[in-house]
Design a protein around this motif. Structure first.
Motif, PDB file in Angstrom:
ATOM      1  N   VAL A 230     -39.892  21.693   0.054  1.00 45.42           N
ATOM      2  CA  VAL A 230     -38.920  20.805  -0.602  1.00 45.42           C
ATOM      3  C   VAL A 230     -39.578  20.149  -1.829  1.00 45.42           C
TER       4      VAL A 230
ATOM      5  N   GLY B  34     -34.913   9.565  -6.012  1.00 45.74           N
ATOM      6  CA  GLY B  34     -35.148  10.490  -7.123  1.00 45.74           C
ATOM      7  C   GLY B  34     -35.244   9.790  -8.467  1.00 45.74           C
TER       8      GLY B  34
ATOM      9  N   ASP C  26     -30.430   7.220  -9.968  1.00 46.56           N
ATOM     10  CA  ASP C  26     -28.991   7.089 -10.245  1.00 46.56           C
ATOM     11  C   ASP C  26     -28.283   6.013  -9.424  1.00 46.56           C
TER      12      ASP C  26
ATOM     13  N   ASP D 252     -39.150   7.529  -3.062  1.00 41.22           N
ATOM     14  CA  ASP D 252     -39.013   8.996  -3.057  1.00 41.22           C
ATOM     15  C   ASP D 252     -40.389   9.601  -2.847  1.00 41.22           C
TER      16      ASP D 252
ATOM     17  N   GLY E 142     -42.952   7.375  -1.385  1.00 40.65           N
ATOM     18  CA  GLY E 142     -42.983   7.201   0.070  1.00 40.65           C
ATOM     19  C   GLY E 142     -42.120   8.230   0.772  1.00 40.65           C
ATOM     20  N   ASN E 143     -42.352   8.351   2.075  1.00 36.73           N
ATOM     21  CA  ASN E 143     -41.667   9.345   2.896  1.00 36.73           C
ATOM     22  C   ASN E 143     -40.603   8.657   3.753  1.00 36.73           C
TER      23      ASN E 143
ATOM     24  N   GLY F  63     -30.034  13.246  -0.185  1.00 35.64           N
ATOM     25  CA  GLY F  63     -31.459  13.278   0.136  1.00 35.64           C
ATOM     26  C   GLY F  63     -31.724  13.676   1.568  1.00 35.64           C
TER      27      GLY F  63
HETATM   28  C1  LIG Z   1     -31.093  15.925  -4.499  1.00 29.69           C
HETATM   29  S1  LIG Z   1     -32.293  14.682  -4.843  1.00 29.69           S
HETATM   30  C2  LIG Z   1     -31.332  13.201  -4.798  1.00 29.69           C
HETATM   31  C3  LIG Z   1     -31.764  12.172  -5.798  1.00 29.69           C
HETATM   32  C4  LIG Z   1     -30.832  10.966  -5.961  1.00 29.69           C
HETATM   33  N1  LIG Z   1     -30.644  10.256  -4.714  1.00 29.69           N
HETATM   34  C5  LIG Z   1     -29.504  11.377  -6.536  1.00 29.69           C
HETATM   35  O1  LIG Z   1     -28.495  11.231  -5.834  1.00 29.69           O
HETATM   36  O2  LIG Z   1     -29.441  11.810  -7.687  1.00 29.69           O
HETATM   37  C6  LIG Z   1     -33.175  14.645  -3.311  1.00 29.69           C
HETATM   38  C7  LIG Z   1     -34.432  13.796  -3.361  1.00 29.69           C
HETATM   39  O3  LIG Z   1     -34.945  13.704  -2.026  1.00 29.69           O
HETATM   40  C8  LIG Z   1     -36.353  13.532  -2.143  1.00 29.69           C
HETATM   41  N2  LIG Z   1     -36.985  13.749  -0.830  1.00 29.69           N
HETATM   42  C9  LIG Z   1     -37.105  14.910  -0.143  1.00 29.69           C
HETATM   43  N3  LIG Z   1     -37.749  14.703   1.017  1.00 29.69           N
HETATM   44  C10 LIG Z   1     -38.037  13.379   1.086  1.00 29.69           C
HETATM   45  C11 LIG Z   1     -38.674  12.544   2.047  1.00 29.69           C
HETATM   46  N4  LIG Z   1     -39.148  13.049   3.196  1.00 29.69           N
HETATM   47  N5  LIG Z   1     -38.798  11.226   1.784  1.00 29.69           N
HETATM   48  C12 LIG Z   1     -38.325  10.702   0.627  1.00 29.69           C
HETATM   49  N6  LIG Z   1     -37.714  11.441  -0.326  1.00 29.69           N
HETATM   50  C13 LIG Z   1     -37.562  12.759  -0.110  1.00 29.69           C
HETATM   51  C14 LIG Z   1     -36.707  14.564  -3.211  1.00 29.69           C
HETATM   52  O4  LIG Z   1     -37.993  14.357  -3.733  1.00 29.69           O
HETATM   53  C15 LIG Z   1     -35.565  14.349  -4.206  1.00 29.69           C
HETATM   54  O5  LIG Z   1     -35.914  13.435  -5.202  1.00 29.69           O
END
Ligand SMILES: C[S@@+](CC[C@H](N)C(=O)[O-])C[C@H]1O[C@@H](n2cnc3c(N)ncnc32)[C@H](O)[C@@H]1O
Length: 253
Positions: A24, A75, A78, A97, A124-125, A144
């Protein structure tokens, strides 16, 4: 006796649970700089309307009353920017993120829109948040949660960091439930989005993953049960645009 290895989905592929996050992260590393443009192209701008519906549901105070939002998998920021623009002076958002490339784009956008004093960006996770218990008034996660390998852990963490009375909101792709639209949607998803991804980001595979991961995400009723199982009350959802997207809600009471 060997313990069976736990697996999960990365799009349509079965992968070891421990590998999904790395895959991912490669996707979002690859698409970060063109992510916002691709969102507009892929959804014909509709993602803006879906995000506005989420902000309306969040309904941050217009007053100076303090209000702390945690925007997980935020991300490029937004959701937090939209919430900040709708809210009063007491509002503060933390975008959390796992991907530094997405966060870097978000920080630049925040500075350009003069929102950097109201929106912070933290790596962060979602599965193990580095925030204290009961710290936030609201938790949002938009497009997300389906990328997170252990969704149940992420939901439990959401519950932990919310104050009692706090709101959980999750915007996620869902299951199209309008006859006819489902076929057009499938055609668009598999025949248009990956080539479009190749044209704009040079990466068709990442967009193939994104459309496949939508198909693998639990149906809204099942996901609502998972939200309830994490401790949330009044887990409900609203289907948007014929089920292309669902807005899920829960409360920590
Ligand atoms: C499709 S984007 C969505 C971004 C934003 N929320 C938007 O709506 O435009 C998905 C995001 O999830 C993040 N992501 C994936 N796994 C994650 C995790 N375990 N913890 C935090 N963020 C994570 C990715 O890095 C990415 O930035």
């Amino acid at each position: 006796m060997d313990r069976p290895e736990l697996t999960t989905h990365f799009g349509y592929r079965d992968v070891p649970l421990g590998e999904k996050q790395t895959l991912v992260n490669e996707v979002f590393h690859s698409v970060a700089s063109r992510y916002d443009l691709m969102n507009d192209l892929m959804s014909a701008g509709l993602h803006r309307a879906w995000k506005d519906i989420m902000i309306n549901a969040l309904n941050p105070p217009r007053s100076d009353a303090p209000f702390a939002l945690l925007d997980v998998a935020g991300g490029t920021g937004d959701i937090s920017f939209r919430a900040a623009r709708a809210a009063g002076h007491g509002f503060h958002a933390t975008v959390c993120d796992i991907n530094p490339d997405m966060l870097a784009v978000g920080r630049e956008r925040a500075a350009k829109s003069h929102l950097d004093d109201r929106v912070d960006f933290v790596e962060g996770n979602a599965e193990a948040l580095a925030f204290p218990d009961r710290a936030f008034d609201a938790y949002t996660i938009a497009f997300g949660i389906r990328n997170v390998p252990r969704i149940d852990l992420a939901l439990r963490e959401a519950y932990r960091v919310l104050k009692p009375g706090g709101r959980f909101l999750c915007l996620e792709f869902s299951t199209v439930d309008v006859p006819g639209l489902d076929r057009i949607y499938d055609l668009f998803s598999f025949k248009v989005i990956p080539p479009l991804g190749r044209m704009i980001t040079g990466d068709a595979e990442s967009y193939r993953y994104l459309v496949e991961s939508i198909r693998k995400f639990p149906k809204p009723g099942v996901f609502a049960e998972m939200i309830g199982a994490a401790g949330f009350s009044r887990a409900t959802w609203q289907s948007l645009s014929g089920g292309i997207v669902a807005l899920h809600s829960g409360w920590r009471l």
